[in-house]
Design a protein around this motif. Structure first.
Motif, PDB file in Angstrom:
ATOM      1  N   PRO A 185       0.758  -1.098  -0.132  1.00 16.51           N
ATOM      2  CA  PRO A 185      -0.063  -0.263   0.048  1.00 16.51           C
ATOM      3  C   PRO A 185       0.805   1.214   0.022  1.00 16.51           C
ATOM      4  O   PRO A 185       0.657   2.384  -0.715  1.00 16.51           O
ATOM      5  CB  PRO A 185      -0.712  -0.024   1.182  1.00 16.51           C
ATOM      6  CG  PRO A 185      -0.108  -0.987   2.121  1.00 16.51           C
ATOM      7  CD  PRO A 185       0.598  -1.924   1.175  1.00 16.51           C
ATOM      8  N   ILE A 186       1.871   1.273   0.653  1.00 17.10           N
ATOM      9  CA  ILE A 186       2.812   2.579   0.793  1.00 17.10           C
ATOM     10  C   ILE A 186       3.374   2.656  -0.628  1.00 17.10           C
ATOM     11  O   ILE A 186       3.203   4.023  -1.274  1.00 17.10           O
ATOM     12  CB  ILE A 186       3.702   2.207   1.901  1.00 17.10           C
ATOM     13  CG1 ILE A 186       3.270   2.301   3.181  1.00 17.10           C
ATOM     14  CG2 ILE A 186       4.868   3.599   1.437  1.00 17.10           C
ATOM     15  CD1 ILE A 186       4.277   1.873   4.184  1.00 17.10           C
ATOM     16  N   LEU A 187       3.781   1.835  -1.197  1.00 14.48           N
ATOM     17  CA  LEU A 187       4.489   2.205  -2.666  1.00 14.48           C
ATOM     18  C   LEU A 187       3.610   1.889  -3.736  1.00 14.48           C
ATOM     19  O   LEU A 187       3.598   3.002  -4.450  1.00 14.48           O
ATOM     20  CB  LEU A 187       5.723   0.945  -3.065  1.00 14.48           C
ATOM     21  CG  LEU A 187       6.844   1.051  -2.081  1.00 14.48           C
ATOM     22  CD1 LEU A 187       7.647  -0.040  -2.335  1.00 14.48           C
ATOM     23  CD2 LEU A 187       7.353   2.223  -2.119  1.00 14.48           C
ATOM     24  N   TYR A 188       2.678   1.299  -3.585  1.00 14.42           N
ATOM     25  CA  TYR A 188       1.819   1.134  -4.860  1.00 14.42           C
ATOM     26  C   TYR A 188       0.269   1.917  -4.930  1.00 14.42           C
ATOM     27  O   TYR A 188      -0.136   2.545  -5.832  1.00 14.42           O
ATOM     28  CB  TYR A 188       1.411  -0.087  -5.005  1.00 14.42           C
ATOM     29  CG  TYR A 188       2.331  -1.270  -5.736  1.00 14.42           C
ATOM     30  CD1 TYR A 188       2.589  -1.768  -6.942  1.00 14.42           C
ATOM     31  CD2 TYR A 188       3.224  -1.490  -4.663  1.00 14.42           C
ATOM     32  CE1 TYR A 188       3.618  -2.418  -7.372  1.00 14.42           C
ATOM     33  CE2 TYR A 188       4.452  -2.340  -5.254  1.00 14.42           C
ATOM     34  CZ  TYR A 188       4.623  -2.895  -6.483  1.00 14.42           C
ATOM     35  OH  TYR A 188       5.611  -3.600  -6.802  1.00 14.42           O
ATOM     36  N   LEU A 189      -0.038   2.296  -3.589  1.00 12.89           N
ATOM     37  CA  LEU A 189      -1.485   2.658  -3.404  1.00 12.89           C
ATOM     38  C   LEU A 189      -1.455   4.401  -2.941  1.00 12.89           C
ATOM     39  O   LEU A 189      -2.320   4.998  -3.066  1.00 12.89           O
ATOM     40  CB  LEU A 189      -2.315   1.974  -2.392  1.00 12.89           C
ATOM     41  CG  LEU A 189      -2.530   0.528  -3.302  1.00 12.89           C
ATOM     42  CD1 LEU A 189      -3.423  -0.401  -2.294  1.00 12.89           C
ATOM     43  CD2 LEU A 189      -3.192   0.541  -4.608  1.00 12.89           C
ATOM     44  N   ILE A 190      -0.670   4.482  -1.808  1.00 16.16           N
ATOM     45  CA  ILE A 190      -0.786   5.767  -1.220  1.00 16.16           C
ATOM     46  C   ILE A 190      -0.187   6.923  -1.783  1.00 16.16           C
ATOM     47  O   ILE A 190      -0.993   7.869  -1.944  1.00 16.16           O
ATOM     48  CB  ILE A 190      -0.033   5.676   0.180  1.00 16.16           C
ATOM     49  CG1 ILE A 190      -0.913   4.718   1.176  1.00 16.16           C
ATOM     50  CG2 ILE A 190       0.032   7.060   0.871  1.00 16.16           C
ATOM     51  CD1 ILE A 190      -0.029   4.339   2.438  1.00 16.16           C
ATOM     52  N   PHE A 191       1.073   6.683  -2.822  1.00 11.89           N
ATOM     53  CA  PHE A 191       1.742   7.903  -3.304  1.00 11.89           C
ATOM     54  C   PHE A 191       0.686   8.344  -4.376  1.00 11.89           C
ATOM     55  O   PHE A 191       0.527   8.860  -5.031  1.00 11.89           O
ATOM     56  CB  PHE A 191       3.062   7.813  -3.542  1.00 11.89           C
ATOM     57  CG  PHE A 191       3.855   7.961  -2.264  1.00 11.89           C
ATOM     58  CD1 PHE A 191       4.021   9.261  -1.772  1.00 11.89           C
ATOM     59  CD2 PHE A 191       4.684   6.805  -1.777  1.00 11.89           C
ATOM     60  CE1 PHE A 191       5.164   9.384  -0.844  1.00 11.89           C
ATOM     61  CE2 PHE A 191       5.277   7.042  -0.402  1.00 11.89           C
ATOM     62  CZ  PHE A 191       5.336   8.189   0.016  1.00 11.89           C
TER      63      PHE A 191
END
Length: 191
Positions: A185-191
């Motif tokens: 989620p941090i790399l693929y979804l949040i940014f």
């Protein structure tokens, strides 16, 4: 409090050493996540645009693969506790196969990035992406090797019901799951 209760409190599943390793790994990733969050807040638009270049479908499939393999490892530990060694072996085999699927898909994603000219020097986001995901990739590979040797020992009937080793291997594997559940989620979804 009985001696058995005291022993179970002082020795977590898999033993204390594996938990020290897991906490150190999580601390390492935690520091990297703080750095990622800081640089991401400073370069929000660039990080967002770079994140859009990631293959969310592969990331999602990899999440399912690792969570499924973690479930199978947990089932394998449970089967081992019931002295069902054939089931334990099967569960670990399937978990390793799913882990290999994860590594293979991640390899395809890496190949696509390299072919598109997206390496570590592409941007700050991709420095974090490559370092964090490659470090995780190595952890999954090590986890597969650990599961392989545990399974091989069980098949050869050399295992003398050493639950601590099996729980240590399972704990390491679940650490890989946990790290990916943070990375995705941090790399693929949040940014």
């Amino acid at each position: 409090m009985s001696i058995a209760t005291q022993k179970s409190i002082s020795n977590p599943p898999g033993g204390l050493l594996i938990w020290i390793v897991i906490y150190l790994e999580l601390l390492t990733y935690g520091i990297a996540f703080i750095g990622l969050a800081y640089y991401g807040s400073v370069n929000r638009a660039d990080f967002h645009n770079d994140s859009l270049l990631l293959n969310r479908t592969i990331g999602g499939i990899n999440t399912v693969l690792l969570l499924s393999s973690g479930f199978l490892v947990a089932k394998g530990v449970f089967a081992f506790k019931l002295k069902e060694l054939t089931k334990t072996s099967r569960y670990f085999s399937w978990a390793m196969l799913l882990g290999l699927g994860f590594l293979t898909l991640k390899g395809f994603e890496y190949y696509d990035k390299i072919m598109a000219g997206i390496s570590m020097d592409y941007s700050s986001f991709y420095i974090f992406y490559w370092l964090l995901t490659a470090f995780h990739w190595v952890h999954v590979l090590v986890g597969i090797v650990i599961l392989f040797f545990i399974r091989r020992s069980i098949i050869k009937k050399q295992y003398q019901a050493n639950l601590m080793d099996i729980e240590a291997g399972a704990a390491f594997w679940h650490m890989c799951d946990l790290i990916w559940l943070l990375l995705f989620p941090i790399l693929y979804l949040i940014f």
